[in-house]
Scaffold this active site. Structure first.
Site, PDB file in Angstrom:
ATOM      1  N   LYS A 176       0.806  -1.233   0.057  1.00 12.66           N
ATOM      2  CA  LYS A 176       0.137   0.008   0.032  1.00 12.66           C
ATOM      3  C   LYS A 176       0.902   1.245  -0.056  1.00 12.66           C
ATOM      4  CE  LYS A 176      -1.701   2.451   3.339  1.00 12.66           C
ATOM      5  NZ  LYS A 176      -1.668   4.022   2.630  1.00 12.66           N
ATOM      6  N   SER A 228       6.249   6.516  10.447  1.00 12.60           N
ATOM      7  CA  SER A 228       6.756   7.236  11.750  1.00 12.60           C
ATOM      8  C   SER A 228       6.765   6.118  13.020  1.00 12.60           C
ATOM      9  CB  SER A 228       5.385   8.256  12.211  1.00 12.60           C
ATOM     10  OG  SER A 228       4.193   7.382  12.266  1.00 12.60           O
ATOM     11  N   GLU A 249      11.458   0.545   9.264  1.00 10.51           N
ATOM     12  CA  GLU A 249      12.296   1.832   8.977  1.00 10.51           C
ATOM     13  C   GLU A 249      11.607   2.909   9.480  1.00 10.51           C
ATOM     14  OE1 GLU A 249      14.004   4.888   7.994  1.00 10.51           O
ATOM     15  OE2 GLU A 249      13.508   4.556   6.074  1.00 10.51           O
ATOM     16  N   GLU A 380      11.357  14.680  15.743  1.00  7.63           N
ATOM     17  CA  GLU A 380      11.352  14.772  14.204  1.00  7.63           C
ATOM     18  C   GLU A 380      10.567  15.508  13.810  1.00  7.63           C
ATOM     19  OE1 GLU A 380      12.224  11.596  10.517  1.00  7.63           O
ATOM     20  OE2 GLU A 380      10.586  11.459  11.848  1.00  7.63           O
TER      21      GLU A 380
END
Length: 477
Positions: A176, A228, A249, A380
């Site tokens: 997806k 995330s 990741e 972040e």
């Protein structure tokens, strides 16, 4: 409003969705709607996994040479259509069109070719008599059906990072793409359908709920996501209930440690590139400059000057543009919010507020006077914002660099070889660059520690992540 309506690719066919719900695709440079993508139904996810399961029965038994040839053909087909893929990627992301082929499409082609080669280079312990009267050897096998979800910052690159090693190893895939950037991934799947057996690569579109359903489905033996930290934790938690393998990741908060013996102009040149490429929407982007107090002013002045002349943002067809808009309205709100909430001790010396009133543009921003506990240092941002802190000793620099929950990438800038080697050992990050920051090669692993996730993309290590080991022992008397 465009009448372009995207279709899923399931079982080698482009399939119109049966859903009642479609998502508008919004041009981040103009905020205009240019198409619609389906929020796929549970039945369509089932169909994609059924196609992948059926395909695996044959694909998992093909020879490495067959898989290699198929991936080489896919790479060649992408290379022949490089301009088409660049147009799609620029439409989805707003990235500068002039440099997209060299910056990203060519890299995707190279990565497909790398994993095509890796398909024929599986290694394992040599066969031997490790127990008297018995011969043992190790088989390295494909895992099975893989469920994958990719992000919006590098839609095509991330799709290739996910599918290429999985397919090269003999697995089949249901993927997806991000809900805001599906164009190039769908086109890749359509192209693959002309080359790979039906069902080897399936692409279904949708929103966050679709992604959760895809990753929680009982069929895949492994799930992989680039996204995330929150999303990664949710995936790991859901996968644990079914003991699926997980490849994560996730985010990054990369420090760049600058010592007095580094040339400020060289540092500025490298870090402006590393901080603002792709509008800073890169998990490995340089986000935290940690500079020795004796050269703070000189380095900051060089960064500000370089950013002003080279880190120019604008539309995808404008000349002289280094990076485009942020990807979506929510990301613009996030970046703006963190900058707006900067503490009183912080000083914005470049940028700092949305650029224009149309499109999600944010200028190259530099903030000095930061402290370790500040939100902009710890969280972040995923945007074109560079924070600056100072240090006095090596020990302090290392503590500041490692003092975040992320551990993906880092860099150290010094002419002292011994110091560079010490920091490459002691920096708690999956990648340490020395006197550079952000280059990638297909041959080397990408992945982090701590809240940046686990598992490797790229390289032979990334390829091995999509395999399993089986011990075979035979009695020989």
């Amino acid at each position: 409003m465009s009448d372009r309506i995207l279709r899923n690719v399931i079982g080698g066919e482009s399939v119109e969705s049966a859903t009642d719900t479609y998502l508008d695709l919004i041009d981040p440079a103009t905020e205009e709607v240019y198409g619609r993508a389906p929020v796929s139904t549970a039945a369509e996810i089932d169909a994609a996994y059924a196609a992948a399961s059926s395909a695996f029965r044959h694909w998992g038994r093909t020879t490495p040479a067959e898989r290699q040839l198929a991936l080489f053909r896919l790479a060649d087909a992408m290379a022949e259509r490089a301009d088409e893929f660049a147009d799609l990627e620029s439409q989805d992301t707003g990235k500068p069109r002039a440099t997209l082929v060299a910056d990203e499409i060519d890299q995707s082609v190279d990565q497909l070719r790398f994993f095509a080669g890796a398909a024929r280079d599986l290694n394992g312990r040599s066969a031997g008599e490790y127990l008297a009267g018995h011969t043992s050897y190790v088989r390295r096998e494909p895992i099975g059906v893989i469920g994958q979800v990719t992000p919006w910052n590098y839609p095509l690159n991330m799709a290739v990072w996910k599918i290429a090693p999985a397919i090269a190893a003999g697995n089949t895939v249901v993927l997806k793409p991000s809900d805001t950037t599906p164009l190039a991934t769908v086109r890749l799947a359509e192209l693959a359908a002309e080359i790979l057996p039906a069902g080897v690569l399936n692409v279904v579109m949708g929103d966050r709920t679709t992604g959760a359903a895809l990753l929680q489905h009982p069929t895949p033996q492994m799930v992989a996501i680039t996204g995330s930290v929150r999303a990664g934790m949710e995936v790991a938690k859901a996968a644990s209930s079914d003991l699926k393998r997980v490849h994560l990741e996730l985010g990054g908060k990369a420090p760049a440690i600058v010592f007095p013996d580094a040339d400020p102009q060289t540092v500025a040149e490298g870090l402006v590139l590393a901080a603002y490429f792709n509008a800073g929407q890169d998990c490995t982007a340089a986000t935290r400059v940690i500079v020795h107090e004796s050269v703070h002013d000189e380095v900051v002045a060089a960064l500000v000057a370089r950013a002003a002349t080279h880190a120019v943002t604008g539309g995808p067809r404008e000349e002289g543009v280094f990076y485009g808009p942020l990807n979506n309205a929510a990301q613009l709100e996030r970046v703006s919010g963190i900058v707006d909430r900067l503490p009183a001790h912080a000083e914005i010396v470049a940028g700092g507020a949305r650029q224009g009133d149309r499109g999600y543009f944010f200028p190259a921003t530099i903030v000095t006077g930061m402290r370790q506990e500040d939100e902009a240092v710890q969280e972040e941002i995923f945007g074109p914002v560079l924070t600056v802190q100072t240090f006095r000793t090596e020990e302090e620099a290392l503590a500041l660099a490692n003092g975040v929950r992320y551990a993906l990438a880092s860099s150290v800038w010094t002419s002292d070889h011994g110091r560079a080697m010490r920091f490459s050992r002691d920096l708690d990050f999956g990648c340490v660059w020395i006197n550079t920051h952000i280059p990638f090669v297909s041959d080397m692993p990408h992945g982090g520690f701590k809240h940046s996730g686990y598992g490797k993309d790229l390289s032979h290590y990334g390829f091995e992540d999509y395999t399993r080991l089986k011990h075979v022992m035979s009695y020989i008397g």
